[in-house]
Each structure stands twice: as structure tokens, then as C-alpha cells.
Design an enzyme around this catalytic site. Structure first.
Site, PDB file in Angstrom:
ATOM      1  N   GLU A 244      -3.784  -9.607   3.719  1.00 19.22           N
ATOM      2  CA  GLU A 244      -5.074  -9.363   4.362  1.00 19.22           C
ATOM      3  C   GLU A 244      -6.199 -10.071   3.616  1.00 19.22           C
ATOM      4  O   GLU A 244      -7.139 -10.584   4.227  1.00 19.22           O
ATOM      5  CB  GLU A 244      -5.381  -7.849   4.403  1.00 19.22           C
ATOM      6  CG  GLU A 244      -4.444  -7.042   5.248  1.00 19.22           C
ATOM      7  CD  GLU A 244      -3.270  -6.462   4.479  1.00 19.22           C
ATOM      8  OE1 GLU A 244      -2.717  -5.447   4.927  1.00 19.22           O
ATOM      9  OE2 GLU A 244      -2.888  -7.014   3.443  1.00 19.22           O
TER      10      GLU A 244
ATOM     11  N   GLU B 288       0.827  -1.205   0.000  1.00 15.43           N
ATOM     12  CA  GLU B 288       0.000   0.000   0.000  1.00 15.43           C
ATOM     13  C   GLU B 288       0.863   1.257   0.000  1.00 15.43           C
ATOM     14  O   GLU B 288       0.496   2.273  -0.597  1.00 15.43           O
ATOM     15  CB  GLU B 288      -0.945  -0.026   1.193  1.00 15.43           C
ATOM     16  CG  GLU B 288      -1.988  -1.122   1.051  1.00 15.43           C
ATOM     17  CD  GLU B 288      -2.857  -1.294   2.268  1.00 15.43           C
ATOM     18  OE1 GLU B 288      -4.081  -1.335   2.085  1.00 15.43           O
ATOM     19  OE2 GLU B 288      -2.311  -1.374   3.393  1.00 15.43           O
TER      20      GLU B 288
END
Length: 156
Positions: A128, A108
Site C-alpha cells: 500500500e 498486518e
């Protein structure tokens, strides 16, 4: 004590290095605060035209430091968000130079940059998703915009 984020000027180029190789450059609160301070410094310097973001020790970033998170210490700031950069990236163009792993918040972090340059040995991913958790650092909306529709393509 080592600084968690290093900043060096090379002419009109800034070099930002996440400097926690013993924790695979994962973000705790101190690292996020240091990154925010460096990004503020980068944006305040009109002589810098671009910055390169990298990680020390052959790893880009493993995302959130889970040991720190277990203590209740998240690697985010109020103003700039995750990693001290994800919610409000710098105005100065930022290039992620990726070697090794960029996973979770590390990926990210790459997506918050304007350009990603990765070595052939780089490994990227959002673990995730495998665990049914949302990628809270922008991966949910940035990743689909950055990966081509036809990926993975086949090389001859």
C-alpha cells in the site's frame, strides 16, 4: 467445500490455519467470519494457553482478496475488524508462524499477533505504501512499534 479457516487443538495449544491456498490465503468475507468464529472459540476455551496462526500451501497470507473486494466484499467483520481479528485480537496469546509471503493485510495480521516467528524464506511488506494508500488493518501504528529503530541492521 473446504473450510476457509481450520482450527485444531493439540493439548493446550490451538493451531489456526488460513485455508485458501488457491487465493494465497487472502481474506474474503467468509474467511474473516470464519476467523472471527475461531478466535471467539479460542478465547472461550480456558484450557488453551496459546495459539499458533499459519497459512496453508506455503503462504501465510496475501491480505485482502482483491477479486472479492472488486465485488464489494471486504474481508472484515463488524466486531473484530480486518481478517476477523485485527481490530480486536484474542485475549489468548497468538503466535504467527510465517512461511512464504505475508503482504498487505497479511503483514498486518502478523502485527495483530503477540509474537511473529518467520522462516528465512518469509517475505513481508506493505505494498500500500508504494501506491500511496493507507494500511487500514493497523500497519500504520503497529509496524513502527514492532521494528527496531536501527533496522535494517547489517549482519557480519
Amino acid at each position: 467445500m473446504n473450510e476457509p479457516v481450520l482450527f485444531e487443538r493439540r493439548g493446550q495449544i490451538g493451531v489456526i490455519t488460513i485455508n485458501r491456498p488457491e487465493r494465497r490465503n487472502a481474506f474474503d468475507l467468509a474467511t474473516a467470519q470464519a476467523m472471527e468464529a475461531v478466535i471467539d472459540e479460542l478465547d472461550a476455551d480456558d484450557e488453551l494457553r496459546v495459539a499458533v496462526l499459519t497459512g496453508a500451501g506455503g503462504v501465510f497470507c496475501a491480505g485482502q482478496d482483491l477479486v472479492a473486494a472488486a465485488r464489494g466484499e471486504l474481508g472484515r467483520t463488524d466486531r473484530r475488524g480486518g481478517g476477523g481479528i485485527m481490530a480486536k485480537p484474542p485475549d489468548t496469546p497468538l503466535i504467527a508462524a510465517v512461511e512464504g509471503h505475508a503482504v498487505g493485510g497479511g503483514l498486518e495480521l502478523c502485527l495483530a499477533c503477540d509474537l511473529v516467528v518467520a522462516s528465512h524464506e518469509a517475505t513481508m511488506g506493505l505494498p500500500e505504501a508504494k501506491r500511496g494508500l493507507p494500511a487500514m488493518g493497523g500497519g500504520l501504528f503497529r509496524l513502527p512499534k514492532r521494528i527496531p529503530y536501527a533496522w535494517p541492521w547489517r549482519r557480519p
